[in-house]
Each structure stands twice: as C-alpha cells, then as structure tokens.
Scaffold this motif. Sequence first.
Motif, PDB file in Angstrom:
ATOM      1  N   ASN A 154       0.823  -1.207   0.000  1.00  0.00           N
ATOM      2  CA  ASN A 154       0.000   0.000   0.000  1.00  0.00           C
ATOM      3  C   ASN A 154       0.858   1.258   0.000  1.00  0.00           C
ATOM      4  N   TYR A 155       0.399   2.272  -0.700  1.00  0.00           N
ATOM      5  CA  TYR A 155       1.148   3.537  -0.796  1.00  0.00           C
ATOM      6  C   TYR A 155       1.309   4.243   0.551  1.00  0.00           C
ATOM      7  N   THR A 156       0.533   3.831   1.541  1.00  0.00           N
ATOM      8  CA  THR A 156       0.589   4.431   2.883  1.00  0.00           C
ATOM      9  C   THR A 156       1.514   3.677   3.841  1.00  0.00           C
ATOM     10  N   THR A 159       4.503   5.427   5.618  1.00  0.00           N
ATOM     11  CA  THR A 159       4.021   6.589   6.375  1.00  0.00           C
ATOM     12  C   THR A 159       3.379   6.150   7.687  1.00  0.00           C
ATOM     13  N   LEU A 160       2.518   5.128   7.617  1.00  0.00           N
ATOM     14  CA  LEU A 160       1.871   4.631   8.836  1.00  0.00           C
ATOM     15  C   LEU A 160       2.911   4.056   9.802  1.00  0.00           C
ATOM     16  N   PHE A 174      10.967  10.941   5.861  1.00  0.00           N
ATOM     17  CA  PHE A 174       9.762  11.693   5.485  1.00  0.00           C
ATOM     18  C   PHE A 174       9.757  12.013   3.987  1.00  0.00           C
ATOM     19  N   GLU A 175      10.937  12.357   3.439  1.00  0.00           N
ATOM     20  CA  GLU A 175      11.025  12.623   1.993  1.00  0.00           C
ATOM     21  C   GLU A 175      10.621  11.372   1.200  1.00  0.00           C
ATOM     22  N   MET A 176      11.077  10.201   1.669  1.00  0.00           N
ATOM     23  CA  MET A 176      10.705   8.935   1.027  1.00  0.00           C
ATOM     24  C   MET A 176       9.185   8.736   1.086  1.00  0.00           C
ATOM     25  N   CYS A 177       8.589   9.011   2.245  1.00  0.00           N
ATOM     26  CA  CYS A 177       7.135   8.858   2.414  1.00  0.00           C
ATOM     27  C   CYS A 177       6.368   9.773   1.468  1.00  0.00           C
ATOM     28  N   LYS A 178       6.834  11.017   1.357  1.00  0.00           N
ATOM     29  CA  LYS A 178       6.144  11.985   0.478  1.00  0.00           C
ATOM     30  C   LYS A 178       6.141  11.494  -0.964  1.00  0.00           C
TER      31      LYS A 178
END
Length: 273
Positions: A154-156, A159-160, A174-178
């Motif tokens: 999942n794309y999330t 981040t989760l 965070f840059e990777m998550c964005k």
Amino acid sequence: MNNKQLINRNIEVFYNRASEETRLDKGMGLFEFERIKLLIEKYLSPPSSTIIDVGGGTGKYAEWLAKKGHQVYLIEPVSKHLIIAQQRANRSKNKFSVQLGESRRLEFPTNFADLIILHGPLYHLQKKEDRDVTIREAKRVLKDNGIILGFAINYTASTLAGLLNGLIHKNSFFEMCKEELTTGMHNPPDDFPWLLAEAYYHTPEQLKDEFTNQELVHLNTYAIEGMAWLDKEYFANMSNHKKKKTLLELIKITENDSYLLPFSPHMMIAVKK
C-alpha cells in the motif's frame, strides 16, 4: 541464463543481505504467512489444480500448496532463494517444481494454469509498463476462468509505520514517504539500508485498474493485515488467544472495505480471466 538480467541488482543485493527464509517465521511475517494462506484458500479449486507461484521466494507457500495435492511451479529470480526452495522441494514428500525465471517472461504454454500467484512482481517492478507486461503474461498462461492473486504494498505503508515508530520525523524518511504518497515510487534513503529495495507502492484503485485495463474481471481486493496492526500492543495481543480473536475478527469484517484498505500495509487482489 544469468539471473542478473532477470532482476534489478539492488533487489538482488537486498535479498542477499536479508533473510526471506526466516522473515515468515517471526513478528509480522509469522502473521502474514498464516493470513495469506487463509486468503489463497478462498480461491483454491479441488486438489490437483495447476498453480504457478511467481516470485515464490524460498518455497514456503509452494510447499504448503503441494502438500494440499496441487501441481505447483515456483518461479524465482533470486539465486539465494532458488537454492533454498530447491532444498525444500527435495525434502518434501509432495514435490514441487523450482525454476529460475521472472514474471515478464513465463516459460509456460498458453492456457496452462488454474491459478497464478504474483508474489513479488507487482511491487518489485517500479515501471508501469513492466507490471503491465507481467499481468499480460500471467493472463496468457492462465486458463479461461482461471484466477490471478496479486500481492501489493500500500502507498501508505511507510508513512503509517513511520508515524507509529517516530521515523516520520527523520528528514530522509519523510522525503521517502512523500514520494510514495504522491507517486507510488519507493526508494530507500542511504541512511535506511535495511528498508525494502526500490519498489512501487500502489493505491488500491491503481492496483485494480492495472488488472481491469487488461480485461481481467476484478473479484475482490483484501487487506492482509488490515488496521489491526495499529494496535499499540499488537505483537503481545496476537500471542494472547482472546485478544487475537478480537483482532482477527476486526480484520475479517473490514478486509474488503475500500475506505479502510489504505490502513493495511499489504493487500491482495483477486481477478478472473
């Protein structure tokens, strides 16, 4: 054939460093293994089906399916995994075939398989055209009314996980998550070498579209972990019979809820030819 041509070098390096063999024996992996077997079982025909496990790793699922009486062909591009899978097949009373290969070129005749499992290709292939070739190739090898089960991240997911463990506040993470949230592209930063090698993380809708665009019939999309893993005492509670029952029931009643799918790190799509 040199398997360096079959799979991106970074992915090969990642798996040579990590242990796919022990991953499914502990932590999230242990639950993932049990849960995925449960989901695959929903689509198993009577015994002696012909099943191709593409990206089948070290053969844990192939061994389980062979024990159920199916004719199983494991396809894998990573040499380290092939050796372990072959050893597993040799030890097993119910044999299964182990072959070097990858998803964009399956060495099988047209209309050959009852069920095709795409275990790694959908996330290890970053380019959409490569995933499209993979799905077309699976469709070619599949019999009419046959089933493809595809596994995606999942794309999330990062981040989760980053919110739960505080890594979201590390700038490179965070840059990777964005990037994942906006483009689906997953590229681990240099300071997180233990993260999965380069990959593609789908939204549930994109995952469905990639299959229906090839004129395959969408049957369902399932959350694998669902949102149960957000329980802050997840591992302890999964070891407690009563609490585990609650978490499994939560997953069961929300597994096909399109609004809640993005809370699950992994998902499985089922389509029919």
